[in-house]
Design a protein around this motif. Structure first.
Motif, short mmCIF file in Angstrom:
data_model
loop_
_atom_site.label_atom_id
_atom_site.label_comp_id
_atom_site.label_asym_id
_atom_site.label_seq_id
_atom_site.Cartn_x
_atom_site.Cartn_y
_atom_site.Cartn_z
N LEU A 51 0.85 -1.18 0.00
CA LEU A 51 0.00 0.00 0.00
C LEU A 51 0.89 1.24 0.00
CD1 LEU A 51 -2.75 1.43 0.37
CD2 LEU A 51 -2.44 1.12 2.84
N VAL A 52 0.61 2.16 -0.90
CA VAL A 52 1.42 3.37 -1.02
C VAL A 52 0.50 4.54 -1.35
CG1 VAL A 52 1.92 2.97 -3.46
CG2 VAL A 52 3.49 4.35 -2.07
N GLN A 53 0.88 5.72 -0.93
CA GLN A 53 0.10 6.90 -1.27
C GLN A 53 0.39 7.35 -2.69
OE1 GLN A 53 0.98 9.84 1.80
NE2 GLN A 53 -0.85 9.21 2.95
N ALA A 54 -0.54 8.05 -3.26
CA ALA A 54 -0.36 8.59 -4.61
C ALA A 54 0.90 9.45 -4.64
CB ALA A 54 -1.57 9.41 -5.01
N GLY A 55 1.66 9.29 -5.70
CA GLY A 55 2.92 10.00 -5.83
C GLY A 55 4.11 9.22 -5.30
N GLY A 56 3.84 8.13 -4.60
CA GLY A 56 4.90 7.33 -4.02
C GLY A 56 5.50 6.34 -5.00
N SER A 57 6.38 5.50 -4.46
CA SER A 57 7.12 4.55 -5.30
C SER A 57 7.11 3.16 -4.67
CB SER A 57 8.57 4.99 -5.44
OG SER A 57 8.67 6.27 -6.04
N LEU A 58 7.22 2.17 -5.54
CA LEU A 58 7.37 0.77 -5.13
C LEU A 58 8.27 0.08 -6.13
CD1 LEU A 58 3.80 -0.56 -4.15
CD2 LEU A 58 5.77 -0.33 -2.63
N ARG A 59 8.90 -0.99 -5.72
CA ARG A 59 9.65 -1.82 -6.65
C ARG A 59 9.20 -3.26 -6.48
NH1 ARG A 59 16.10 -3.18 -7.27
NH2 ARG A 59 15.67 -4.41 -5.41
N LEU B 51 3.25 7.00 -8.54
CA LEU B 51 2.10 6.10 -8.61
C LEU B 51 0.79 6.86 -8.47
CD1 LEU B 51 3.59 3.15 -6.57
CD2 LEU B 51 2.62 2.97 -8.87
N LYS B 52 -0.20 6.35 -9.19
CA LYS B 52 -1.53 6.95 -9.21
C LYS B 52 -2.55 5.92 -8.70
CE LYS B 52 -0.25 9.33 -13.50
NZ LYS B 52 -0.61 9.53 -14.93
N PRO B 53 -3.68 6.37 -8.21
CA PRO B 53 -4.71 5.42 -7.77
C PRO B 53 -5.11 4.44 -8.88
CG PRO B 53 -5.21 7.60 -6.94
CD PRO B 53 -4.03 7.76 -7.85
N GLU B 54 -5.07 4.87 -10.12
CA GLU B 54 -5.43 3.98 -11.22
C GLU B 54 -4.39 2.91 -11.50
OE1 GLU B 54 -5.39 7.34 -11.25
OE2 GLU B 54 -4.73 8.12 -13.21
N ASP B 55 -3.24 2.97 -10.82
CA ASP B 55 -2.25 1.90 -10.92
C ASP B 55 -2.59 0.74 -9.98
OD1 ASP B 55 0.26 4.44 -11.16
OD2 ASP B 55 -0.53 3.20 -12.80
N THR B 56 -3.60 0.92 -9.15
CA THR B 56 -4.00 -0.14 -8.23
C THR B 56 -4.44 -1.37 -9.00
OG1 THR B 56 -4.68 1.41 -6.49
CG2 THR B 56 -5.68 -0.79 -6.46
N ALA B 57 -3.82 -2.50 -8.69
CA ALA B 57 -4.10 -3.75 -9.40
C ALA B 57 -3.28 -4.87 -8.78
CB ALA B 57 -3.76 -3.62 -10.88
N VAL B 58 -3.58 -6.07 -9.20
CA VAL B 58 -2.70 -7.21 -8.93
C VAL B 58 -1.71 -7.27 -10.09
CG1 VAL B 58 -2.51 -9.69 -8.60
CG2 VAL B 58 -4.48 -8.45 -7.66
N TYR B 59 -0.43 -7.28 -9.76
CA TYR B 59 0.62 -7.29 -10.77
C TYR B 59 1.18 -8.70 -10.91
CZ TYR B 59 0.59 -2.23 -11.18
OH TYR B 59 0.21 -0.93 -11.43
N TYR B 60 1.31 -9.13 -12.17
CA TYR B 60 1.80 -10.47 -12.47
C TYR B 60 3.06 -10.37 -13.32
CZ TYR B 60 -2.96 -11.91 -11.22
OH TYR B 60 -4.15 -12.12 -10.58
N CYS B 61 4.02 -11.26 -13.06
CA CYS B 61 5.17 -11.35 -13.95
C CYS B 61 5.01 -12.58 -14.84
CB CYS B 61 6.47 -11.41 -13.18
SG CYS B 61 6.65 -12.80 -12.06
N ALA B 62 5.66 -12.54 -15.98
CA ALA B 62 5.55 -13.61 -16.96
C ALA B 62 6.87 -13.78 -17.68
CB ALA B 62 4.43 -13.30 -17.96
N VAL C 241 -2.75 1.88 -4.43
CA VAL C 241 -2.33 3.28 -4.36
C VAL C 241 -3.50 4.10 -3.83
CG1 VAL C 241 -1.36 5.24 -5.60
CG2 VAL C 241 -0.82 2.90 -6.33
N SER C 242 -3.30 4.71 -2.68
CA SER C 242 -4.37 5.50 -2.07
C SER C 242 -4.26 6.96 -2.51
CB SER C 242 -4.30 5.41 -0.55
OG SER C 242 -3.07 5.94 -0.09
N SER C 243 -5.41 7.60 -2.61
CA SER C 243 -5.41 9.00 -3.05
C SER C 243 -5.30 9.96 -1.88
CB SER C 243 -6.70 9.28 -3.83
OG SER C 243 -7.83 8.98 -3.02
#
Length: 121
Positions: free
Chosen positions: A10-18, A85-96, A119-121
């Protein structure tokens, strides 16, 4: 090939994750790797791809300039750095991963389990 994704949270809007995706098994067969995401009620969509052991990358327009895909061959791991990051980036992320194909192809043979990014607003 087995893929293990991690790094969501969980991250706030404007934040970063890896995000990280560790590959195991027949990793020598990997030719390209990618990240996809799926938001609630939406179809899975492509995010980014990278040619294994090469510099070629490909991004969806929605993340271009904010996300960076990279790899560490020694660790058999691919990363997805996500900034602004934006709220619309909220999702389950999959690698392939796939043993062939074009960098722009959306077809992959191997998939990992997802990691949730909120991503919270």
């Amino acid at each position: 090939v087995q893929l293990q994704a991690s790094g969501g949270g969980l991250v706030q809007a404007g934040g970063s994750l890896r995000l990280s995706c560790a590959a195991s098994g027949r990793t020598f067969s990997i030719y390209r790797m990618g990240w996809f995401r799926q938001a609630p009620g939406k179809e899975r969509e492509f995010v980014a791809a990278i040619r294994w052991a090469a510099v070629n990358t490909y991004y969806a327009d929605s993340v271009k300039g904010r996300f960076t895909i990279s790899e560490d061959n020694a660790k058999n791991t691919v990363y997805l750095g996500m900034n602004s990051l934006k709220p619309e980036d909220t999702a389950v992320y999959y690698c392939a991963a796939d043993p062939g194909g074009y960098l722009y192809s959306l077809n992959y043979n191997y998939w990992g389990q997802g990691t949730q990014v909120t991503v919270s607003s």
